[in-house]
Design a protein around this motif. Structure first.
Motif, PDB file in Angstrom:
ATOM      1  N   VAL A  95       0.856  -1.184   0.000  1.00 56.61           N
ATOM      2  CA  VAL A  95       0.000   0.000   0.000  1.00 56.61           C
ATOM      3  C   VAL A  95       0.890   1.231   0.000  1.00 56.61           C
ATOM      4  O   VAL A  95       2.011   1.202   0.497  1.00 56.61           O
ATOM      5  CB  VAL A  95      -0.949   0.023   1.227  1.00 56.61           C
ATOM      6  CG1 VAL A  95      -1.915  -1.141   1.202  1.00 56.61           C
ATOM      7  CG2 VAL A  95      -0.158   0.023   2.534  1.00 56.61           C
ATOM      8  N   GLY A  96       0.386   2.301  -0.581  1.00 52.83           N
ATOM      9  CA  GLY A  96       1.164   3.530  -0.610  1.00 52.83           C
ATOM     10  C   GLY A  96       0.834   4.379  -1.819  1.00 52.83           C
ATOM     11  O   GLY A  96       0.058   3.975  -2.698  1.00 52.83           O
ATOM     12  N   PRO A  97       1.409   5.563  -1.907  1.00 54.11           N
ATOM     13  CA  PRO A  97       1.143   6.467  -3.035  1.00 54.11           C
ATOM     14  C   PRO A  97       1.509   5.868  -4.386  1.00 54.11           C
ATOM     15  O   PRO A  97       0.956   6.283  -5.408  1.00 54.11           O
ATOM     16  CB  PRO A  97       2.028   7.691  -2.718  1.00 54.11           C
ATOM     17  CG  PRO A  97       2.280   7.616  -1.251  1.00 54.11           C
ATOM     18  CD  PRO A  97       2.308   6.177  -0.905  1.00 54.11           C
ATOM     19  N   ALA A 240      -7.883   1.462   0.599  1.00 56.29           N
ATOM     20  CA  ALA A 240      -8.667   2.652   0.948  1.00 56.29           C
ATOM     21  C   ALA A 240      -8.404   3.065   2.395  1.00 56.29           C
ATOM     22  O   ALA A 240      -8.303   4.261   2.707  1.00 56.29           O
ATOM     23  CB  ALA A 240     -10.156   2.379   0.728  1.00 56.29           C
ATOM     24  N   GLU A 241      -8.280   2.086   3.284  1.00 56.87           N
ATOM     25  CA  GLU A 241      -8.001   2.391   4.687  1.00 56.87           C
ATOM     26  C   GLU A 241      -6.649   3.085   4.853  1.00 56.87           C
ATOM     27  O   GLU A 241      -6.495   3.986   5.689  1.00 56.87           O
ATOM     28  CB  GLU A 241      -8.030   1.105   5.516  1.00 56.87           C
ATOM     29  CG  GLU A 241      -9.422   0.527   5.707  1.00 56.87           C
ATOM     30  CD  GLU A 241      -9.384  -0.875   6.276  1.00 56.87           C
ATOM     31  OE1 GLU A 241     -10.356  -1.247   6.962  1.00 56.87           O
ATOM     32  OE2 GLU A 241      -8.400  -1.606   6.041  1.00 56.87           O
ATOM     33  N   PHE A 242      -5.660   2.659   4.074  1.00 57.90           N
ATOM     34  CA  PHE A 242      -4.338   3.284   4.168  1.00 57.90           C
ATOM     35  C   PHE A 242      -4.415   4.773   3.830  1.00 57.90           C
ATOM     36  O   PHE A 242      -3.879   5.613   4.554  1.00 57.90           O
ATOM     37  CB  PHE A 242      -3.357   2.586   3.219  1.00 57.90           C
ATOM     38  CG  PHE A 242      -2.060   3.329   3.044  1.00 57.90           C
ATOM     39  CD1 PHE A 242      -1.048   3.223   3.976  1.00 57.90           C
ATOM     40  CD2 PHE A 242      -1.859   4.170   1.948  1.00 57.90           C
ATOM     41  CE1 PHE A 242       0.141   3.934   3.833  1.00 57.90           C
ATOM     42  CE2 PHE A 242      -0.685   4.878   1.789  1.00 57.90           C
ATOM     43  CZ  PHE A 242       0.321   4.757   2.741  1.00 57.90           C
ATOM     44  N   GLY A 246      -4.170   8.378   6.317  1.00 61.19           N
ATOM     45  CA  GLY A 246      -3.317   9.520   6.008  1.00 61.19           C
ATOM     46  C   GLY A 246      -4.084  10.832   5.960  1.00 61.19           C
ATOM     47  O   GLY A 246      -3.510  11.874   5.657  1.00 61.19           O
ATOM     48  N   GLY A 247      -5.402  10.786   6.232  1.00 62.59           N
ATOM     49  CA  GLY A 247      -6.218  11.993   6.273  1.00 62.59           C
ATOM     50  C   GLY A 247      -7.000  12.279   5.008  1.00 62.59           C
ATOM     51  O   GLY A 247      -7.653  13.320   4.916  1.00 62.59           O
ATOM     52  N   ALA A 248      -6.961  11.387   4.032  1.00 63.86           N
ATOM     53  CA  ALA A 248      -7.648  11.631   2.751  1.00 63.86           C
ATOM     54  C   ALA A 248      -9.112  11.221   2.826  1.00 63.86           C
ATOM     55  O   ALA A 248      -9.499  10.357   3.624  1.00 63.86           O
ATOM     56  CB  ALA A 248      -6.950  10.880   1.625  1.00 63.86           C
ATOM     57  N   ALA A 298     -13.129   7.701  10.329  1.00 61.74           N
ATOM     58  CA  ALA A 298     -12.244   7.294  11.417  1.00 61.74           C
ATOM     59  C   ALA A 298     -11.867   8.548  12.194  1.00 61.74           C
ATOM     60  O   ALA A 298     -12.578   9.550  12.142  1.00 61.74           O
ATOM     61  CB  ALA A 298     -11.026   6.564  10.864  1.00 61.74           C
ATOM     62  N   GLU A 299     -10.745   8.506  12.930  1.00 57.93           N
ATOM     63  CA  GLU A 299     -10.323   9.685  13.664  1.00 57.93           C
ATOM     64  C   GLU A 299     -10.026  10.842  12.722  1.00 57.93           C
ATOM     65  O   GLU A 299     -10.219  12.009  13.047  1.00 57.93           O
ATOM     66  CB  GLU A 299      -9.097   9.358  14.518  1.00 57.93           C
ATOM     67  CG  GLU A 299      -9.411   8.403  15.675  1.00 57.93           C
ATOM     68  CD  GLU A 299      -8.212   8.205  16.570  1.00 57.93           C
ATOM     69  OE1 GLU A 299      -7.214   8.929  16.406  1.00 57.93           O
ATOM     70  OE2 GLU A 299      -8.274   7.329  17.440  1.00 57.93           O
ATOM     71  N   ARG A 300      -9.511  10.509  11.547  1.00 55.45           N
ATOM     72  CA  ARG A 300      -9.328  11.506  10.489  1.00 55.45           C
ATOM     73  C   ARG A 300      -9.477  10.794   9.162  1.00 55.45           C
ATOM     74  O   ARG A 300      -9.219   9.606   9.038  1.00 55.45           O
ATOM     75  CB  ARG A 300      -7.964  12.184  10.584  1.00 55.45           C
ATOM     76  CG  ARG A 300      -6.773  11.235  10.500  1.00 55.45           C
ATOM     77  CD  ARG A 300      -5.484  12.015  10.492  1.00 55.45           C
ATOM     78  NE  ARG A 300      -4.323  11.170  10.274  1.00 55.45           N
ATOM     79  CZ  ARG A 300      -3.157  11.615   9.843  1.00 55.45           C
ATOM     80  NH1 ARG A 300      -3.011  12.885   9.535  1.00 55.45           N
ATOM     81  NH2 ARG A 300      -2.134  10.788   9.706  1.00 55.45           N
ATOM     82  N   GLY A 301      -9.895  11.563   8.149  1.00 52.74           N
ATOM     83  CA  GLY A 301     -10.133  10.956   6.851  1.00 52.74           C
ATOM     84  C   GLY A 301     -11.424  10.165   6.820  1.00 52.74           C
ATOM     85  O   GLY A 301     -12.109   9.983   7.837  1.00 52.74           O
ATOM     86  N   SER A 302     -11.791   9.722   5.640  1.00 52.20           N
ATOM     87  CA  SER A 302     -13.025   8.957   5.487  1.00 52.20           C
ATOM     88  C   SER A 302     -12.931   8.042   4.280  1.00 52.20           C
ATOM     89  O   SER A 302     -12.184   8.299   3.332  1.00 52.20           O
ATOM     90  CB  SER A 302     -14.238   9.891   5.327  1.00 52.20           C
ATOM     91  OG  SER A 302     -14.154  10.612   4.099  1.00 52.20           O
ATOM     92  N   VAL A 303     -13.696   6.957   4.320  1.00 51.08           N
ATOM     93  CA  VAL A 303     -13.887   6.072   3.174  1.00 51.08           C
ATOM     94  C   VAL A 303     -15.379   6.024   2.891  1.00 51.08           C
ATOM     95  O   VAL A 303     -16.158   5.494   3.693  1.00 51.08           O
ATOM     96  CB  VAL A 303     -13.360   4.650   3.443  1.00 51.08           C
ATOM     97  CG1 VAL A 303     -13.723   3.725   2.282  1.00 51.08           C
ATOM     98  CG2 VAL A 303     -11.853   4.655   3.649  1.00 51.08           C
TER      99      VAL A 303
END
Length: 441
Positions: A95-97, A240-242, A246-248, A298-303
């Motif tokens: 997972v990653g950019p 998606a969780e990753f 990261g706040g996305a 979640a605490e930050r970001g969303s799916v």
């Protein structure tokens, strides 16, 4: 460069010198094989080595010292007595950019011929859902680019919604419209059990190069083993969780949730689970809840999860549809009669519900949506009278408005598949329509 301490070097040497324990294939039956002599846990990845080749498999059931494993590739050529080696843990994916703009298989390995992935890290494919009290509330709408969704079934960022319909009614087409038009930062798309010929069509026609550049596509075609089809859904969710962590704000689109359930049915029946409702073993419904709960805020970001659900025989109360509807935060119903008449997207606005629409819209917007839905509902109730010419004009103001402005209403609800309608313009169009109908309270 970091320097290892003496203790760390000793531990590394001991690990390298530790004996490797092998098991053996005892039997093969149906979709599974039985291995003995292994110290493994449920979910561990093993490798079956026979004839110079290596076939990965996953432990799906344990019976004493016997491990029931389901291969992630064809079992052709394997035989009893083949050597089985444990990898020491579950399936890992990258997972990653570096995944953006790439097409990968269910195991996270690129299948687009563009070479290795860029910046990534290895993580287990499975992950628990965020704790209930760690989730942020849903307060912002998602602009999908589809008028009927943005106004009458408004989706919030972090919501999980299903597109429910029978075969050939337009689920995949509506999903492609959302994929092309939504304003999310990035998209993760899972094509589970898809026809092989449709994958390239989706990538080139529906998604396009611009959409692919901000997307990750996970593919498991219908001819792949059931465990790979199930893992494709989990791989897409994990990716998606990753990005969410990261706040996305991510949109996860899965076509289809029903094929994931069917894959789990094959797995469950193969390891001896009893068939329950319509042949689905109990594990199917538990797995669906676990998978769907991983999406959301979640605490930050969303799916934001958008899942297509194939309704068998157009029965919207069949087990998978009913179970999915109970977990999801809303459902969009597609109607076959509308599709037959060439009305696309064939969304039944009266039967569709978004459970968070009231939290992400203004009072004015809710009044507009309620007014149009009331007109549509009134017309549906009076449709039989209208068809036989028995309706008396003036009996119901809502029905009169629907008859007088029928073409205008249809023009608002319809949208060409290649057209993107931004939410502000959609709300303006709905406001003009409701004013013409004269039904605002």
């Amino acid at each position: 460069m970091s320097v290892l301490t003496g203790t760390e070097r000793l531990r590394g040497a001991c690990a390298c010198a530790a004996p490797v324990r092998f098991g053996r294939v005892r039997a093969m039956k149906g979709l599974t094989l039985e291995a003995v002599g292994l110290d493994v846990a449920i979910g561990d990845l093993v490798r079956v080595e026979d004839g110079g080749g290596s076939v990965p498999a996953e432990v799906v059931a344990l019976d004493g010292r016997r491990a029931r494993c389901m291969p992630l590739a064809s079992m052709e050529g394997l035989r009893a007595g083949a050597q089985v080696r444990s990898t020491g843990g579950p399936m890992m994916i990258d997972v990653g950019p570096g995944l953006l703009g790439r097409v990968v298989g269910a195991d996270g390995v690129p299948i687009d011929g563009l070479g290795p992935l860029g910046s990534t890290q290895r993580v287990p494919v499975t992950m628990g859902a965020p704790a209930a009290l760690d989730r942020q509330r849903i307060t912002q709408p998602l602009d999908t680019g589809v008028r009927v969704l943005d106004t009458l079934t408004t989706i919030g960022r972090g919501q999980r919604i299903g597109l429910f319909a029978g075969s050939g009614v337009g689920k995949s087409s509506l999903l492609s419209m959302v994929c092309r038009g939504c304003d999310a930062e990035l998209s993760v798309i899972a094509l589970v059990g898809e026809r092989g010929r449709e994958v390239r069509d989706f990538l080139e026609d529906d998604l396009g190069s611009e959409g692919l550049a901000r997307s990750v596509v996970v593919v498991a075609t219908s001819d792949e083993p059931p465990l790979l089809r199930l893992r494709a859904a989990e791989t897409a969710t994990r990716i998606a969780e990753f990005f969410r962590d990261g706040g996305a704000d991510v949109v996860l689109m899965m076509d289809s949730l029903t094929r994931v359930a069917m894959a789990q049915r094959e797995i469950g029946l193969s390891v001896g689970e009893p068939p329950a409702t319509r042949g689905y073993p109990p594990s199917t419904f538990g797995l669906m809840a676990q998978l769907l709960e991983r999406a959301g805020t979640a605490e930050r970001g969303s799916v934001t999860g958008v899942y297509t659900v194939l309704v068998e025989g157009d029965d919207h109360n069949e087990p998978i549809a009913d179970s999915a509807r109970s977990v999801l935060d809303g459902h969009v119903v597609l109607d076959r009669d509308l599709a037959i008449r060439g009305h696309y997207p064939s969304v039944d606005a009266v039967a569709s519900v978004s459970r968070v629409a009231s939290r992400v819209t203004t009072p004015r917007q809710r009044a507009l949506a309620t007014a149009l839905r009331s007109v549509l509902a009134a017309r549906r109730q009076a449709q039989d009278l209208l068809d036989v010419g028995a309706y008396v004009p003036g009996s119901n103001a809502l029905v009169d408005a629907s008859v007088a402005h029928g073409e205008q209403i249809d023009a608002f609800l319809r949208q060409p598949i290649g057209e993107v309608s931004r939410a502000p313009s959609s709300w303006e169009a709905l406001s003009r329509l409701v004013e013409d109908l004269g039904v605002l309270p």
